[in-house]
Design an enzyme around this catalytic site. Structure first.
Site, mmCIF file in Angstrom:
data_model
loop_
_atom_site.group_PDB
_atom_site.id
_atom_site.type_symbol
_atom_site.label_atom_id
_atom_site.label_comp_id
_atom_site.label_asym_id
_atom_site.label_seq_id
_atom_site.Cartn_x
_atom_site.Cartn_y
_atom_site.Cartn_z
ATOM 1 N N ARG A 178 -0.956 11.275 -3.987
ATOM 2 C CA ARG A 178 -2.027 11.512 -3.317
ATOM 3 C C ARG A 178 -2.127 13.197 -2.851
ATOM 4 O O ARG A 178 -1.685 13.918 -3.541
ATOM 5 C CB ARG A 178 -1.163 11.081 -1.672
ATOM 6 C CG ARG A 178 -0.072 9.589 -1.899
ATOM 7 C CD ARG A 178 0.357 10.550 -0.134
ATOM 8 N NE ARG A 178 1.049 8.722 0.036
ATOM 9 C CZ ARG A 178 1.845 8.077 1.116
ATOM 10 N NH1 ARG A 178 1.263 9.103 2.228
ATOM 11 N NH2 ARG A 178 1.823 7.166 1.550
ATOM 12 N N ASP A 206 1.110 -1.518 -0.144
ATOM 13 C CA ASP A 206 -0.066 -0.078 -0.010
ATOM 14 C C ASP A 206 0.960 1.027 -0.329
ATOM 15 O O ASP A 206 1.802 0.884 -0.287
ATOM 16 C CB ASP A 206 -0.895 0.322 1.343
ATOM 17 C CG ASP A 206 -0.361 -0.113 2.743
ATOM 18 O OD1 ASP A 206 1.296 -0.221 2.307
ATOM 19 O OD2 ASP A 206 -0.837 0.020 3.208
ATOM 20 N N LYS A 207 0.415 2.602 0.266
ATOM 21 C CA LYS A 207 0.968 3.524 -0.019
ATOM 22 C C LYS A 207 1.724 4.182 1.135
ATOM 23 O O LYS A 207 1.072 4.808 1.558
ATOM 24 C CB LYS A 207 -0.275 4.858 -0.536
ATOM 25 C CG LYS A 207 -0.650 4.397 -2.284
ATOM 26 C CD LYS A 207 -1.446 5.603 -2.547
ATOM 27 C CE LYS A 207 -1.494 5.697 -4.031
ATOM 28 N NZ LYS A 207 -2.006 6.544 -4.200
#
Length: 576
Positions: A521, A182-183
């Site tokens: 983001r 994931d980030k």
């Protein structure tokens, strides 16, 4: 407490608590008390012996070796029983072939069976593959050699090769089928980079420009947080400046940040409504960069922190304070030499009551002149605080004193926001308890805002807000940043009723969707002007929630949600 505030409740929360093992920075000494320092602290609970990692091959071999040990014991046990039965079949020990007994006492089938059990263990010990462990370790050493000298795993920028520091999991590298990620900071290395921004429905893409003659390590704009933050520059050296944003930020002043009603001339064939929207857009750009600069918890320093307290608890003077003391002592010496006036106190006594910092006059950048403009390339003379800006260059947006500023942030996104704002000239200069100082390019000086409250980010609200007071108009301003779903859902009702405002939200959502497809983001920015009566009522509730002994976090979150509504949308920030 003593005095009129003796009945006032002072809330204590996690911000007033230092966990065991914390590293304190930019702090000479603290005063407090130990609440608990035993084995149930977070540091002690995490200070356990590391779990030994075993590969699949090692676990499989260990299990097979256990089976071999069990097989060896069964074989030796059966062989000992059969040996005892065989010896018991002879009536005289002298007739037992191949086994001479020294005396009759040694001829005991049960005793001989016990001794033979260990004899068979020595005979059958080859069942346990001890040499297999040695062979596997030698194979692992070969794997480590090829991993360390693999050219595909060589990092040229840092001149660093792959380092394999463990021998027990190397064989698992070739058995990986799927990678789920994931980030998180594990992949981004806790490094954020400002990419673009959308302000009031208009997209302003930013792309870093690189020089082929410069090494990539010198133009890399990603800076880590940790110990390297204070060494990094306060601005982004390879950020391409948007001329439209640059012009608006350069006019940012206290007057331009006020929400005043203006009369716009509709001459020139454009409608008054259009000109009003253009004025609001200009104001939103300035509010956007102001929010980037102050809606955070970034600490600003101008030099690396030096611990002035020794092991005995004595706080020594800093180098600057030592110079100041020497200068004052020389003045005292001259005064004593020329005759001491008993009615005049010594200079040392005066200086001991006055902070050293108050003796220094702040040096502000010169104010922008009316002759400077972006179009003429900055023709403000050699004394102009801005160098001539060029397309893709940072020279026109950075003051000379900004290179000395160092930002220390708790999170990488806050560091990216503050550095991006400083790149455009809206630089965070100082942060203290209840105060935040920002350099506004239009003022040509530092402006101090009263920081009334900080509403920290939580996983439920997914927003972080600050409440500040405008130094000129005394307006109470609520600035917030957070996830798009949590900010766009609390906008003012005009963004649902008015067609022009609805178009702004739709354009922002389109840009948000496009950037999300690229894996970037996003953070949405919003602002709200609070009425004084509303703020006083909310402040009373907020203080009660902070002083609550039960469900404090939930009450603070509920009170924060009460004030975080009816926002004016500023825009969206994009980073990676």
């Amino acid at each position: 407490k003593h005095g009129p505030d003796r009945k006032k409740k002072v809330p204590l929360n996690k911000d007033n608590l230092l966990l065991r093992g914390c590293t304190i920075r930019n702090t000479d000494f603290i005063e407090g008390m130990v609440v608990y320092g035993g084995h149930e602290t977070k540091a002690m609970l995490n200070n356990r012996s590391p779990r030994y990692k075993r590969s699949k091959l090692e676990r499989r071999i260990n299990r097979d070796v256990i089976y071999c040990v069990v097989l060896l014991l069964l074989m030796c046990f059966l062989s000992a029983i059969m040996s005892a039965v065989w010896l018991g079949a002879f009536e005289d020990s002298t007739i037992v072939p191949f086994i001479p007994f020294e005396s009759e006492e040694w001829y005991n089938p049960y005793f001989q069976g016990f001794v033979v059990f260990f004899t068979y263990i020595i005979l059958f010990q080859t069942v346990i593959p001890l040499a297999l462990y040695v062979s596997i370790e030698l194979v692992k050493l070969g794997q480590v050699f090829f991993i360390n000298y693999d050219l595909d795993l060589y990092y040229e920028k840092c001149d660093k090769r792959m380092e394999c520091r463990a021998l027990n999991i190397t064989e698992d590298l070739g058995q990986i089928d799927y990678i789920f990620s994931d980030k998180t900071g594990t992949l981004t290395e806790n490094e954020m980079e400002f990419k673009s921004c959308t302000i009031w429905g208009t997209d302003y893409p930013h792309a870093p420009e690189f020089d082929e003659n410069i090494d990539d390590s010198e133009t890399d704009s990603r800076y880590s947080i940790g110990t390297n933050i204070s060494k990094s520059s306060s601005t982004m050296e390879n950020l391409k400046i948007e001329p439209g944003l640059f012009r608006e930020v350069m006019t940012m002043s206290l007057r331009s940040l006020t929400n005043v009603e203006v009369t716009v001339d509709s001459s020139g064939g454009r409608s008054t409504n259009y000109n009003e929207m253009e004025y609001q857009k200009s104001q939103k750009i300035q509010d956007f960069f102001l929010l980037m600069a102050i809606c955070n918890t970034v600490v600003v320093t101008t030099h690396a922190h030096e611990d002035l307290m020794d092991e005995s608890g004595i706080v020594h003077l800093s180098p600057e304070e030592e110079k100041q003391e020497k200068r004052l002592s020389k003045l005292n010496g001259k005064r004593n030499g020329n005759g001491n006036n008993p009615h005049l106190p010594p200079i040392n006594n005066i200086s001991s009551k006055v902070p050293v910092d108050s003796l220094k006059k702040p040096i502000h950048p010169p104010k922008l002149t009316d002759s400077w403009s972006f179009a003429n390339g900055g023709s403000g003379g050699r004394d102009s605080p801005l160098r001539t800006p060029s397309e893709g260059s940072l020279a026109g947006s950075v003051y000379s004193d900004m290179a000395k500023i160092r930002f220390e942030a708790e999170s990488p996104d806050e560091l990216a926001l503050v550095r991006a704002a400083a790149t455009y000239g809206c630089c965070l200069k100082k942060r203290s308890h209840g105060k935040v100082t920002v350099h506004l390019p239009g003022e040509g000086a530092e402006v101090e805002f009263d920081l009334l409250h900080i509403l920290s980010f939580d996983s439920t609200r997914k927003r972080m807000s600050v409440i500040v007071k405008h130094p000129m108009t005394k307006e109470i301003i609520l600035l917030t940043k957070g996830a798009d779903s949590q900010v766009l859902s609390v906008l003012d009702k005009k963004y649902k009723e008015n067609e022009e405002y609805k178009k702004i939200v739709e354009d922002t959502e389109d840009h948000l969707y496009n950037y999300a497809l690229q894996g970037l983001r996003t953070l949405c920015m919003a602002k709200r002007i609070l009425h004084k009566k509303e703020y006083k009522r909310w402040k009373k509730k907020f203080l009660e929630a902070e002083a609550a002994m039960q469900d404090r976090e939930q009450k603070i979150m509920d009170v924060a949600c009460d004030i975080e509504k009816d926002f004016e949308l500023l825009g969206m920030l994009v980073f990676m």
